[in-house]
Design a protein around this motif. Structure first.
Motif, short mmCIF file in Angstrom:
data_model
loop_
_atom_site.label_atom_id
_atom_site.label_comp_id
_atom_site.label_asym_id
_atom_site.label_seq_id
_atom_site.Cartn_x
_atom_site.Cartn_y
_atom_site.Cartn_z
N SER A 79 0.85 -1.18 0.00
CA SER A 79 0.00 0.00 0.00
C SER A 79 0.89 1.23 0.00
CB SER A 79 -0.93 -0.06 1.23
OG SER A 79 -1.84 1.00 1.24
N GLY A 80 0.38 2.35 0.47
CA GLY A 80 1.19 3.55 0.48
C GLY A 80 0.58 4.65 1.31
N GLY A 81 0.91 5.88 0.91
CA GLY A 81 1.48 6.30 -0.36
C GLY A 81 0.80 5.66 -1.56
N GLU A 82 1.51 5.72 -2.66
CA GLU A 82 1.03 5.14 -3.91
C GLU A 82 2.08 4.15 -4.41
OE1 GLU A 82 -0.28 3.47 -6.70
OE2 GLU A 82 -1.75 4.88 -5.89
N SER A 109 -4.45 3.80 -5.65
CA SER A 109 -5.43 4.77 -6.15
C SER A 109 -5.41 4.81 -7.67
CB SER A 109 -5.11 6.17 -5.62
OG SER A 109 -3.93 6.66 -6.24
N GLY A 110 -4.42 4.16 -8.29
CA GLY A 110 -4.32 4.14 -9.74
C GLY A 110 -3.77 5.40 -10.36
N ASN A 111 -3.35 6.36 -9.56
CA ASN A 111 -2.95 7.67 -10.08
C ASN A 111 -1.80 7.64 -11.09
OD1 ASN A 111 -0.82 10.15 -9.20
ND2 ASN A 111 -2.79 10.77 -10.02
N LEU A 132 -4.42 -9.86 -6.64
CA LEU A 132 -5.61 -9.06 -6.37
C LEU A 132 -5.23 -7.59 -6.31
CD1 LEU A 132 -8.64 -8.82 -5.33
CD2 LEU A 132 -7.69 -9.07 -3.03
N VAL A 133 -6.09 -6.73 -6.85
CA VAL A 133 -5.88 -5.28 -6.78
C VAL A 133 -7.02 -4.67 -5.97
CG1 VAL A 133 -5.77 -3.11 -8.08
CG2 VAL A 133 -4.67 -5.19 -8.99
N LEU A 134 -6.66 -3.90 -4.95
CA LEU A 134 -7.61 -3.06 -4.23
C LEU A 134 -7.54 -1.68 -4.86
CD1 LEU A 134 -6.77 -4.01 -0.51
CD2 LEU A 134 -8.12 -5.28 -2.18
N LEU A 135 -8.56 -1.29 -5.59
CA LEU A 135 -8.55 -0.02 -6.32
C LEU A 135 -9.47 0.98 -5.63
CD1 LEU A 135 -7.67 1.70 -8.72
CD2 LEU A 135 -9.55 0.69 -10.04
N ASP A 136 -8.87 2.06 -5.18
CA ASP A 136 -9.60 3.10 -4.46
C ASP A 136 -10.04 4.18 -5.45
OD1 ASP A 136 -10.60 4.90 -2.67
OD2 ASP A 136 -8.81 5.04 -1.43
N ILE A 137 -11.32 4.19 -5.78
CA ILE A 137 -11.86 5.22 -6.67
C ILE A 137 -12.41 6.34 -5.80
CG2 ILE A 137 -13.57 5.78 -8.43
CD1 ILE A 137 -13.27 2.99 -9.53
N LYS A 138 -11.78 7.50 -5.87
CA LYS A 138 -12.11 8.60 -4.96
C LYS A 138 -13.42 9.29 -5.35
CE LYS A 138 -7.84 8.05 -3.37
NZ LYS A 138 -7.50 7.50 -2.05
N ASN A 155 -7.34 8.68 -16.02
CA ASN A 155 -6.45 7.53 -16.15
C ASN A 155 -6.75 6.48 -15.08
OD1 ASN A 155 -5.42 9.43 -14.25
ND2 ASN A 155 -3.48 8.35 -14.23
N ILE A 156 -7.31 6.90 -13.95
CA ILE A 156 -7.69 5.95 -12.90
C ILE A 156 -8.84 5.06 -13.37
CG2 ILE A 156 -8.68 5.78 -10.58
CD1 ILE A 156 -7.13 8.43 -9.97
N LEU A 157 -9.84 5.69 -13.97
CA LEU A 157 -10.95 4.91 -14.51
C LEU A 157 -10.47 4.03 -15.66
CD1 LEU A 157 -13.84 7.55 -14.47
CD2 LEU A 157 -13.18 5.90 -12.70
N ASP A 158 -9.47 4.50 -16.40
CA ASP A 158 -8.92 3.69 -17.47
C ASP A 158 -8.17 2.48 -16.91
OD1 ASP A 158 -8.55 3.11 -20.22
OD2 ASP A 158 -6.51 3.89 -20.13
N MET A 159 -7.55 2.65 -15.75
CA MET A 159 -6.91 1.50 -15.12
C MET A 159 -7.95 0.47 -14.71
SD MET A 159 -4.17 1.19 -12.02
CE MET A 159 -4.30 -0.20 -10.88
N ALA A 160 -9.10 0.93 -14.23
CA ALA A 160 -10.18 0.00 -13.90
C ALA A 160 -10.59 -0.79 -15.14
CB ALA A 160 -11.38 0.76 -13.33
N ARG A 161 -10.67 -0.10 -16.29
CA ARG A 161 -11.01 -0.79 -17.54
C ARG A 161 -9.93 -1.79 -17.94
NH1 ARG A 161 -11.78 4.72 -19.01
NH2 ARG A 161 -13.95 5.38 -18.77
N ALA A 162 -8.66 -1.38 -17.77
CA ALA A 162 -7.55 -2.26 -18.14
C ALA A 162 -7.52 -3.51 -17.26
CB ALA A 162 -6.23 -1.50 -18.02
#
Length: 247
Positions: A79-82, A109-111, A132-138, A155-162
């Motif tokens: 985790s992090g940080g990022e 956070s996918g930033n 597993l990825v825990l993706l935090d969509i703010k 780009n965060i939403l694009d990571m969710a798509r990827a």
């Protein structure tokens, strides 16, 4: 930088994490984050290049001391940080972890995500060793996301798509903040976006809390959510219903 020389900057370590993926987890908090979330409870992790240096082998050896506690479901969470800001280190750490048959999780956070090279090639390599990825969509709205975090969400939403494209298991996390992220319209838009994904195993609503505000004061940074209280149980349940948590 070669595999032998890559090092990671670690803010802190938690031996018995219970909210950072399945089972008991060894949680590694890496230093550095470009987002400035108004509710961040770890602003002390923002500085890039700060913290204690580890090689992947050193850090994995430290984590494996606790392996007996992980049992079948546990493992390592970064985790992090990022964590994606230190993607070269993550690749080597997780590559070694999978050689030891350790379950691996990234809490992000996918930033930093982009489909541009060299990052995208590294990201795809990292995903080979990530269970597993825990993706935090703010926030689902880009304008409000920028107000809340100082960064775009495109780009965060694009990571969710990827992640969906490669079928990577994902747990979505959404921090519920009164006056920021808890309006029904935004929650509905987020729900519609997530409904397009086939790889989401779980959606967690995380109620905003004020436990980290003292860190902002220690750092001399004005806390922008002064006076905003945590959401009540009714609003939390409302968000869970809209986001279809548990379905």
């Amino acid at each position: 930088m070669s595999e032998m020389n890559v090092k990671g900057y670690v803010h802190s370590l938690e031996s018995f994490g219970s909210a950072d993926g399945p089972g008991v987890r060894y949680v590694i908090f890496l230093s550095g984050c470009h987002m400035r979330c108004q509710y961040c409870h770890n602003p002390d992790t923002w500085k890039v290049g700060a913290g204690k240096e580890y090689t992947p082998d050193e850090l994995l050896k430290t984590a494996l001391k606790y392996r007996a506690y992980w049992k079948k479901d546990g493992g390592i969470t970064v985790s992090g940080g990022e964590p994606l800001l230190q993607i070269d280190f993550l690749i080597e750490l997780f590559r070694r972890a999978k050689q030891q048959r350790v379950h691996t999780v990234i809490d992000t956070s996918g930033n930093p995500f982009t489909r541009k090279e060299p990052f995208f090639g590294k990201w795809k390599e990292l995903m080979k060793y990530t269970d597993l990825v825990l993706l935090d969509i703010k926030h689902i709205d880009d304008v409000k996301h920028r107000e809340l975090t100082g960064q775009t969400n495109e780009n965060i939403l694009d990571m969710a798509r990827a992640l969906n494209e490669i079928g990577k298991p994902v747990w979505i996390r959404h921090v519920l903040v009164p006056e920021r992220t808890d309006d029904d319209e935004s929650l509905g838009r987020l729900s519609d976006f997530l409904a397009q994904m086939d790889n989401i195993e779980r959606i967690d609503v995380l109620p905003y809390h004020t436990l980290g505000t003292f860190k902002w004061k220690e750092l001399g940074v004005p806390y922008q959510l002064e006076g905003i209280s945590p959401p009540g149980a009714e609003r939390v349940e409302n968000a869970k219903q809209i986001l279809r948590c548990g379905k």
